[in-house]
Design an enzyme around this catalytic site. Sequence first.
Site, PDB file in Angstrom:
ATOM      1  CG  ASP A   1      -5.572  26.720  45.275  1.00  0.00           C
ATOM      2  OD1 ASP A   1      -6.148  26.283  46.235  1.00  0.00           O
ATOM      3  OD2 ASP A   1      -6.052  26.734  44.204  1.00  0.00           O
TER       4      ASP A   1
ATOM      5  CG  ASP B   1      -7.657  29.622  48.100  1.00  0.00           C
ATOM      6  OD1 ASP B   1      -7.585  30.232  46.896  1.00  0.00           O
ATOM      7  OD2 ASP B   1      -8.594  28.489  48.210  1.00  0.00           O
TER       8      ASP B   1
ATOM      9  CG  ASP C   1     -18.324  26.158  48.886  1.00  0.00           C
ATOM     10  OD1 ASP C   1     -17.666  26.079  50.016  1.00  0.00           O
ATOM     11  OD2 ASP C   1     -17.919  25.733  47.737  1.00  0.00           O
TER      12      ASP C   1
HETATM   13  P1  ATP Z   1      -9.467  23.236  45.842  1.00  0.00           P
HETATM   14  O1  ATP Z   1      -8.578  24.454  45.637  1.00  0.00           O
HETATM   15  O2  ATP Z   1      -8.705  22.189  46.433  1.00  0.00           O
HETATM   16  O3  ATP Z   1     -10.240  22.909  44.718  1.00  0.00           O
HETATM   17  P2  ATP Z   1     -11.128  25.105  47.600  1.00  0.00           P
HETATM   18  O4  ATP Z   1     -12.010  24.722  48.518  1.00  0.00           O
HETATM   19  O5  ATP Z   1      -9.957  25.888  48.147  1.00  0.00           O
HETATM   20  O6  ATP Z   1     -10.642  23.712  46.791  1.00  0.00           O
HETATM   21  P3  ATP Z   1     -11.430  26.985  45.550  1.00  0.00           P
HETATM   22  O7  ATP Z   1     -12.231  27.257  44.347  1.00  0.00           O
HETATM   23  O8  ATP Z   1     -10.025  27.421  45.445  1.00  0.00           O
HETATM   24  O9  ATP Z   1     -12.022  25.803  46.478  1.00  0.00           O
HETATM   25  O10 ATP Z   1     -12.199  28.336  46.632  1.00  0.00           O
HETATM   26  C1  ATP Z   1     -11.531  28.694  47.812  1.00  0.00           C
HETATM   27  C2  ATP Z   1     -12.824  28.722  49.053  1.00  0.00           C
HETATM   28  O11 ATP Z   1     -13.605  30.008  48.619  1.00  0.00           O
HETATM   29  C3  ATP Z   1     -13.577  27.646  49.189  1.00  0.00           C
HETATM   30  O12 ATP Z   1     -12.903  26.781  50.028  1.00  0.00           O
HETATM   31  C4  ATP Z   1     -14.785  28.308  49.764  1.00  0.00           C
HETATM   32  O13 ATP Z   1     -14.721  28.587  50.997  1.00  0.00           O
HETATM   33  C5  ATP Z   1     -15.082  29.578  49.026  1.00  0.00           C
HETATM   34  N1  ATP Z   1     -15.846  29.345  47.555  1.00  0.00           N
HETATM   35  C6  ATP Z   1     -15.273  28.985  46.331  1.00  0.00           C
HETATM   36  N2  ATP Z   1     -16.240  28.940  45.541  1.00  0.00           N
HETATM   37  C7  ATP Z   1     -17.306  29.366  46.310  1.00  0.00           C
HETATM   38  C8  ATP Z   1     -18.829  29.265  46.040  1.00  0.00           C
HETATM   39  N3  ATP Z   1     -19.126  29.095  44.555  1.00  0.00           N
HETATM   40  N4  ATP Z   1     -19.752  29.608  46.823  1.00  0.00           N
HETATM   41  C9  ATP Z   1     -19.206  29.816  48.109  1.00  0.00           C
HETATM   42  N5  ATP Z   1     -18.072  29.628  48.641  1.00  0.00           N
HETATM   43  C10 ATP Z   1     -17.170  29.460  47.431  1.00  0.00           C
HETATM   44 MG    MG Z   2      -8.414  26.435  46.957  1.00  0.00          MG
END
Ligand code: ATP
Ligand code: MG
Length: 468
Positions: A81, A83, A161
């Site tokens: 996805d 963001d 994170d």
């Molecule tokens: P994917 O969508 O592939 O599972 P992602 O890294 O994009 O991985 P998301 O859950 O979509 O994960 O979150 C988007 C972004 O928001 C992350 O890349 C991170 O920068 C931030 N993020 C998400 N959850 C947390 C958290 N619990 N603590 C700190 N930052 C977070």
């Molecule tokens: Mg994501």
Amino acid sequence: MQPSAIRNPSDKVMQEFFQDTSPYAIEAIPLVVPRPEHGISRANISENALKVLYRLKQENFQAHLVGGGVRDLLLGHEPKDFDVATDATPEQVRQVFRNCRLIGRRFRLAHVHFGREIIEVATFRGTTTSDGDENDRQMENGRILRDNTYGTIAEDALRRDFTVNALYYNIADFSLIDYADGLEDIKAGRLRLIGDPEQRYREDPVRMLRAVRFACKLGFTIDPKSEEPLFRLGHLLADIAPARLFDELIKLFHSGYGLGVFEKLRQYGLFGQLFPATEACLAREDHGFPITFVSRGLANTDKRLHEDKSVTPAFLFGVLLWEPVRQRFEEYLAGGEAASEAMFLAASEICSRQQSLVAIPKRFSLPMREIWSLQPRLEQRDGKRPQRLVTHPRFRAAYDFLVLRADAGEADPELAAWWTRFQEASAPERASMLEGGGAKRRRRRPRRRKSGESAGAGAEATGPVDGG
Ligand code: ATP
Ligand code: MG
């Protein structure tokens, strides 16, 4: 890749930043990689994400692609996805997009809807601690309960994170912005928390699960300093809302890397925090069928996902919780309960204990329990029962479950093979299979009272058992 600016914050500076005492990070100079020097192309970004980015820019807001989208594009993976991060507040985002909904209390976000695709738009998070305003960041014992304090992009970067999740693709000039040495870690295949790892896990223990998920999904190693607390801090997961843990477990186990995730969660002692009853069974019989059963179940799920086949949390949790259910079932049978009652009691008991940790929604827990309750019924091959059973809406899942049990050496392989033949058979063939007295070959006698026998012992003698 030529850095336009170099910045190298020491751990100490990072720690001060997270204690909100240092203005340094707010002035931090990021590494900015101009368009010609990085590999991210608009051709690989979803059209809808681009629409959101351009529209925000048009309204004079900052707009960046961030998180997994940037990370995965840099690694040559297809992002799950996209963001977006912006300096517009959620309310301002809503004013810009008609197709927008604000969600979340703990972490307020805007969701911009385009048919089935949702672009998540987050406002830059800041660092000021709560002054009592309920929209601010609220902490309890080092844990962030709510984080709706807005700030600058530099602050936002260091509140994310992992370093590899804190890279920004700036729609204003198509440059890549790196505040946390994320590019270096991408190149090294390294997962590293930003700031002090223990503090960051305490702020949000779900980051421990995210560490495992990203390590498996990306094939990255977890940096030793970020890895070490995983062995110690699993107990913090008990404070996480059971509904959030369910969502996180689906991401973990329906990622296509579920088997690796399972092994890593066990390695860090995190699995036992989430599934204590299962872990107790696995720990007792490390080389027996329970671990083979779970491993094969997860490997099957991974395979189905890689083949773009459907998967359901009902089957997944059915697999993860089966061994404690089965053991309780055997105990109730031995105590004289009929099979259906024994299964009902065992399932209720294990589910209610599990529910306080991980909230499995009813739409999944009900079919999960049906899969279990059909297991003893699959042993009853007399009369019209088999004909009726194949028409049961959960028959196929229950049959797959039985095959998995047989493959792991827990259930009778002959029983599974009989059902395979029965499904493929024509009507006359089915009739002769039933006359052939499948029921007589039943191993277990579910209705017999006061049975002291364990099905497991017999199965181990006949089925393949993982020798490690
Ligand atoms: P994917 O969508 O592939 O599972 P992602 O890294 O994009 O991985 P998301 O859950 O979509 O994960 O979150 C988007 C972004 O928001 C992350 O890349 C991170 O920068 C931030 N993020 C998400 N959850 C947390 C958290 N619990 N603590 C700190 N930052 C977070
Ligand atoms: Mg994501």
